[in-house]
Structures are given as C-alpha cells and as structure tokens.
Design an enzyme around this catalytic site. Structure first.
Site, PDB file in Angstrom:
ATOM      1  CB  SER A 180       4.797 -90.619   3.172  1.00 48.73           C
ATOM      2  OG  SER A 180       4.370 -89.501   2.421  1.00 48.73           O
ATOM      3  CG  HIS A 182       2.057 -86.615  -0.924  1.00 53.39           C
ATOM      4  ND1 HIS A 182       0.934 -86.921  -1.689  1.00 53.39           N
ATOM      5  CD2 HIS A 182       2.737 -85.672  -1.616  1.00 53.39           C
ATOM      6  CE1 HIS A 182       0.953 -86.202  -2.788  1.00 53.39           C
ATOM      7  NE2 HIS A 182       2.032 -85.436  -2.773  1.00 53.39           N
ATOM      8  CB  VAL A 184      -3.514 -88.039  -1.894  1.00 53.66           C
ATOM      9  CG1 VAL A 184      -3.916 -86.857  -2.747  1.00 53.66           C
ATOM     10  CG2 VAL A 184      -2.237 -88.677  -2.416  1.00 53.66           C
ATOM     11  CE  LYS A 185       1.330 -91.722   0.418  1.00 49.20           C
ATOM     12  NZ  LYS A 185       2.705 -91.337   0.654  1.00 49.20           N
ATOM     13  CB  ILE A 186      -4.723 -92.610   5.584  1.00 51.89           C
ATOM     14  CG1 ILE A 186      -4.463 -93.678   4.530  1.00 51.89           C
ATOM     15  CG2 ILE A 186      -6.049 -92.844   6.306  1.00 51.89           C
ATOM     16  CD1 ILE A 186      -5.358 -93.596   3.311  1.00 51.89           C
TER      17      ILE A 186
END
Length: 368
Positions: A180, A182, A184-186
């Site tokens: 994913s 999204h 706030v993902k890395i």
C-alpha cells in the site's frame, strides 16, 4: 478542552522532488494509466525482485484483485490472522469465500504457522499472511506449509515494502504479494497500491480486472466483471519521486526504532521483536503495555499522540462477530487489549522521542 498535539503519531513526508514530479505530470497530456504508471510498476518490480508489478488505486484494491485473480470464490476458505487490519478479512468477503481466522505468534504478532495448520481443511484455498507493523511474518515456513498443502500464499505487505526476510524483500514471497502507498506509508503516492507476482497469466488477469475487465485490444468490450482500480499518473509521479529516498527513509526509521528499543528495554512492557534474518520498515512502533487506555490518556495529556493498532481483533469486529461466534484467539485478544503504537515519523527529533519515552515511563511508574 483537549490538549493540543505537540508530538504526532505519524507525519507524511513530502518535498520539492514530489511537488516537481506532480506538476510535471499535471502538465503532461496523459494522467491515467500512462507512462508514469508503467515506469512506477517497472521500477518497483525490479526493487521487489518480481517479474511483474501491477499498480492499483489502494492496498485494499490490491488485496481484492489478488484473491480474485487466484480464482477464490464461494465454497473456498482463506486463512487470515485474527489480528489484522480490516482490509484483509474484507478482501476474503468480497469474493464470497469463507473467512477462517488463526491466532498470531505471541512474540512477532504475525500469523502463527502452527495455528494455520490447525485450521486447514479440504476447502482451504489460500493463506493470507500480514506483516504487522512492517515486520515480516514467518514467510519461509508459510511458503513450505502452503506448498505442502497445495495452497496459495498471499503476502499482505501493506506495511512492509522495503523490509526483508532472509535477504529477500517481503513482497518477493507468496504466489502474489501486495503493498500500500497510503499517505503515512514509508513510500507513498497519497493513495495507491501494488500487486506483485511472477506469474504472467496472473499479471494479465490483474491488469484486466483493474480496468473494468475491458479488452485491451477493443475499447468498451468487457471480457470480465472488473473494477475501476486504476492508479493515476499523478499518484505514480509522486511515488517515482520517492523511490530514490526509500533507503534513507528506511534507515532513519530503523535508527529511531533502535533508540526506542534501547530507551524502553528496562520498562515492564513487551517490545516488538523481529524474526532472525528479518528487517522491518518500522511502519509501526507498537508495544504492549499494562492499563493501555490509562497510559494512552496520560501521554495525550502531554500532547503526545498515539494509536491503538488495532483495538479489535477481527472476530470482535461487529461485522464479523457472527462469523466467529464463540471462537477464542487468546494472543490476538491480549494484543488488542494492550497494544499501543508510539510516535515514529521521518523528521522526528531525538528530543521528541526522548520526551515520549520519559512520558511513558512516568505513566507506568504512576500505575505500578
């Protein structure tokens, strides 16, 4: 009046490179399923060590299409960890298949292979393993187990893209793996997802299904019932700008996680633990604490934001309670009652992290 948040739980990280890439995409003449999406797929497939990568609009869309492309349907059973984000069990339900829950490992908080074995029946078609918090599940054991029973292994690496297990990317495991992007993902595209596979026929099926099942050779002729799960070139442009930053982002999160491990080791809490040979993206830095709600409130009173990831195991979710009536998953239940995710984000200052640690220690001292 609520105390203002001074130290957030997470913070998205964007810079001039992402802005410039997005503006260039907006100035182009192709904003959907264009050259940037193709480049994003090619570069991530290479990073993952997979033959194919198929971009979609979210991690949830990726899970849905992964199971659909495997041919999962009514009468089939799919084993999912009892402690999972809701997108995983929902993807099974979308196919009309039967959701079967298995407990998680008390040390790693990922799917327990021994529990999986206990739930395999003649109707089992797949095992869906989730990398909790960015830490790899028991992928090698689960791969062997799936092969022995003729099952498909689906790796939900929504939180672990960039993490490795035995020197292989987490998304290199499984018949199919997803991630994913999204906010706030890395690595983020704000919204988006990717499906990875080495199977040519599956990749073609995934591309068909993400685009309303439309025949790639004949516009408005639909070969299958699909979905609009396309990723835009604008989102892909942001992802492309972030790929060169991935290693540095992972290194900084690992540094912050190591500081937490050292600073919190003396406290009466359970810290996250990786399998031997594993690295983590540290998407979450979760701990198990006594009197979790009281501790969380104490930190909030000091302007420190935390998250409970997640407060309900799947069988306690209102939409799934009837499915697992009377079932018990003690590790997942214990985790849900005690888990607390501490702030961890790019740009977090050491002083901020030290303040989180001191506040947590003070809260526990008051309780104990």
């Amino acid at each position: 009046m609520a105390t203002p948040v001074r130290i957030p739980w997470a913070r998205p990280a964007f810079g001039e490179a992402e802005i410039a890439s997005a503006v260039a995409a907006l100035h182009s003449n192709w904003l959907t399923m264009g050259p940037r999406v193709a480049a994003f797929e090619q570069q991530l497939a290479a990073l993952a060590g997979r033959r194919y990568a198929v971009a979609v609009s979210s991690g949830t869309a990726a899970l849905d299409l992964a199971l659909a492309a495997l041919g999962i349907g009514p009468g089939d059973e799919v084993i999912v960890p009892a402690m999972a984000y809701i997108a995983a069990p929902n993807a099974v339900s979308y196919q009309g298949a039967r959701l079967v829950l298995a407990d998680v490992d008390p040390v790693t908080w990922t799917l327990d292979p021994a529990e999986v074995v206990c739930h395999i029946t003649p109707a089992t078609r797949a095992v869906l393993a989730l990398d909790y918090g960015g830490a790899p599940a028991h992928h090698e054991v689960l791969t062997t187990l799936a092969e022995a029973h003729g099952l498909a292994l689906v790796v939900d690496a929504a939180e672990s893209f960039g993490a490795c297990f035995q020197q292989r990317q987490t998304v290199a495991y499984g018949h199919v793996a997803i991630t994913s992007f999204h906010m706030v993902k890395i690595l983020t595209t704000i919204e988006g997802g990717m499906i990875f596979t080495d199977d040519h026929a599956m990749a073609e099926r995934l591309r068909l299904l993400r685009n309303q099942g439309e025949d790639p050779q004949q516009k408005y002729c639909h070969l299958a019932i699909g979905n609009n799960y396309r990723l835009s070139d604008l989102h892909a442009a942001i992802g492309l700008a972030q790929i060169p930053q991935l290693e540095a982002r992972l290194a900084e999160r690992a540094r912050l996680a190591a500081r937490y491990q050292a600073r919190l080791a003396h406290l009466p809490i359970q810290l996250p633990c990786l399998l031997p040979g594993a690295t983590s993206t540290w998407f979450l830095y979760s701990v198990l604490v006594p009197n979790r709600d009281v501790v969380q409130a104490a930190l909030a009173a000091q302007g420190i934001e935390t998250r409970v990831s997640w407060p309900l195991p799947v069988h306690w979710q209102p939409c799934y309670q009837a499915l697992a009536l009377g079932s018990r998953f003690p590790v997942a239940e214990h985790m849900a009652a005690h888990v607390l995710s501490l702030p961890l984000y790019l740009g977090m200052r050491d002083e901020e992290q030290d303040e989180v640690c001191a506040a947590l220690e003070d809260a526990l001292r008051t309780l104990l």
